[in-house]
Scaffold this motif. Structure first.
Motif, PDB file in Angstrom:
ATOM      1  N   LEU A  47      22.331  22.211  38.222  1.00  0.00           N
ATOM      2  CA  LEU A  47      20.852  21.977  38.900  1.00  0.00           C
ATOM      3  C   LEU A  47      21.132  23.202  39.926  1.00  0.00           C
ATOM      4  O   LEU A  47      20.142  23.670  40.642  1.00  0.00           O
ATOM      5  N   PHE A  48      22.050  22.722  40.832  1.00  0.00           N
ATOM      6  CA  PHE A  48      22.414  23.449  41.986  1.00  0.00           C
ATOM      7  C   PHE A  48      22.373  25.003  41.751  1.00  0.00           C
ATOM      8  O   PHE A  48      21.492  25.960  42.284  1.00  0.00           O
ATOM      9  N   SER A  51      19.034  26.521  40.566  1.00  0.00           N
ATOM     10  CA  SER A  51      18.017  26.352  41.868  1.00  0.00           C
ATOM     11  C   SER A  51      18.302  27.811  42.832  1.00  0.00           C
ATOM     12  O   SER A  51      17.427  28.362  43.154  1.00  0.00           O
ATOM     13  N   GLY A  54      16.926  30.595  40.873  1.00  0.00           N
ATOM     14  CA  GLY A  54      15.410  30.660  40.785  1.00  0.00           C
ATOM     15  C   GLY A  54      15.108  31.231  42.394  1.00  0.00           C
ATOM     16  O   GLY A  54      14.176  32.002  42.340  1.00  0.00           O
ATOM     17  N   ASN A  71       9.309  30.883  36.810  1.00  0.00           N
ATOM     18  CA  ASN A  71       9.737  29.504  36.445  1.00  0.00           C
ATOM     19  C   ASN A  71      10.108  29.841  34.909  1.00  0.00           C
ATOM     20  O   ASN A  71      10.909  29.000  34.408  1.00  0.00           O
ATOM     21  N   VAL A  74      13.682  30.712  35.058  1.00  0.00           N
ATOM     22  CA  VAL A  74      14.568  29.497  35.256  1.00  0.00           C
ATOM     23  C   VAL A  74      14.801  28.450  34.297  1.00  0.00           C
ATOM     24  O   VAL A  74      15.891  28.066  34.086  1.00  0.00           O
ATOM     25  N   TYR A 139      13.543  20.596  49.631  1.00  0.00           N
ATOM     26  CA  TYR A 139      14.922  20.960  49.239  1.00  0.00           C
ATOM     27  C   TYR A 139      15.356  22.228  49.171  1.00  0.00           C
ATOM     28  O   TYR A 139      14.724  23.270  48.717  1.00  0.00           O
ATOM     29  N   PHE A 141      16.631  25.677  48.396  1.00  0.00           N
ATOM     30  CA  PHE A 141      16.846  26.745  47.064  1.00  0.00           C
ATOM     31  C   PHE A 141      15.492  25.946  46.064  1.00  0.00           C
ATOM     32  O   PHE A 141      14.728  26.703  45.613  1.00  0.00           O
ATOM     33  N   LEU A 142      15.987  24.891  45.638  1.00  0.00           N
ATOM     34  CA  LEU A 142      15.001  24.140  44.505  1.00  0.00           C
ATOM     35  C   LEU A 142      13.429  24.267  45.208  1.00  0.00           C
ATOM     36  O   LEU A 142      12.588  24.818  44.506  1.00  0.00           O
ATOM     37  N   MET A 146      10.712  26.882  44.166  1.00  0.00           N
ATOM     38  CA  MET A 146       9.283  26.287  43.528  1.00  0.00           C
ATOM     39  C   MET A 146       8.130  26.583  44.509  1.00  0.00           C
ATOM     40  O   MET A 146       6.798  26.878  43.646  1.00  0.00           O
TER      41      MET A 146
END
Length: 284
Positions: A47-48, A51, A54, A71, A74, A139, A141-142, A146
């Protein structure tokens, strides 16, 4: 003496690649034998890492005016990497239905755990924005990628703000020709039960206002593979079923009509959920 110190420092410096290679080799070999803690840790690492990926890909694609691929890229990278590192496969029915959809649509999917983001890539389409809680925006990076990928952040604590954001998203659906991916339950459901929480009306208001179809995507209950409470994370296959699009052309923009639409969609998804989930769980 200084030469000896420098020699030791150089030795330590050159040993880092060996350490990294050794750790990676261990992880590669152990992925076939690791249990809950190994796969849970790898899921968090993924997940990290995704991110960060992404954010990097967003920085590259945004100047090129290719934000519609952020998206999508990712989601596909997450799907491939999670399959490799955690052993989670997805068997998806109805993918051919996606090719029949012309124009924007709103994809609604059930929500069980954070692992869902590792699975939805199988059905994720290009030029699709995701609806997420506003807290994610901050958050590192995430939230950054996004934001750059036109994610729709809703403030669950502020209804007026959420309604405003939903209306803006409905307008952008046609203006920008985007799809929207949303979890209509609003939060994670009960992982041990084959059921769905009541659906929020927001996504359905959005669909009715934009006059675009709703595409239900159902992930089977995977409690037999994953349970944070019982410390279980096994490799395996999760079934997924894409249902025929639900038209919104004749639905009035009234609360009662939108509620009927949401209830009808939920009933269809719940029936599919029971059909594709492991039978011993569906009987409960």
């Amino acid at each position: 003496m200084n030469e000896e110190v420098l020699s030791k420092l150089k030795s330590v410096q050159w040993s880092w690649p060996m350490v990294l290679v050794s750790v990676l080799s261990f992880l590669l070999i152990y992925r076939h034998y690791g249990g809950y803690y190994y796969r849970s840790t790898m899921a968090k690492v993924l997940l990290f890492c995704v991110s960060v990926y992404g954010f990097i890909i967003a920085c590259i694609l945004t100047p090129l005016r290719c934000t519609h691929l952020i998206n999508y890229s990712v989601a596909k990278v997450m799907r491939a990497s999670s399959r490799f590192w955690t052993g989670l496969e997805v068997d998806c029915e109805g993918l051919e239905l996606l090719d029949q959809i012309k124009g924007p649509a709103i994809y609604v999917c059930n929500h069980q755990s954070s692992l869902d983001v590792m699975l939805i890539g199988v059905a994720y389409r290009k030029n699709t924005s995701i609806v997420a809680k506003k807290e994610l925006k901050s958050y590192p990076f995430l939230g950054w990628f996004m934001t750059m990928s036109n994610a729709i952040f809703l403030d669950r604590k502020n209804r007026d703000s959420a309604v405003k954001e939903a209306k803006q998203a409905a307008a952008d659906i046609h203006k920008k020709g985007i799809n929207v991916w949303v979890f209509p339950e609003g939060t994670r459901g009960h992982e041990s039960q084959v059921t769905l929480l009541p659906f929020k009306k927001g996504p359905f208001y959005m669909a009715v206002q934009a006059r675009v179809p709703i595409v239900p995507v159902v992930l089977a209950n995977y409690y037999n593979l994953y349970s944070a409470k019982e410390k279980r994370f096994n490799p395996g296959t999760v079934k997924c079923r894409i249902l025929p699009p639900i038209s919104t052309k004749d639905v009035l923009e009234e609360s009662s009509e939108v509620q009927k639409l949401a209830d009808s969609c939920r009933e269809q998804m719940l029936n599919a959920l029971k059909e594709i989930s492991p039978q011993k769980k569906a009987d409960k």
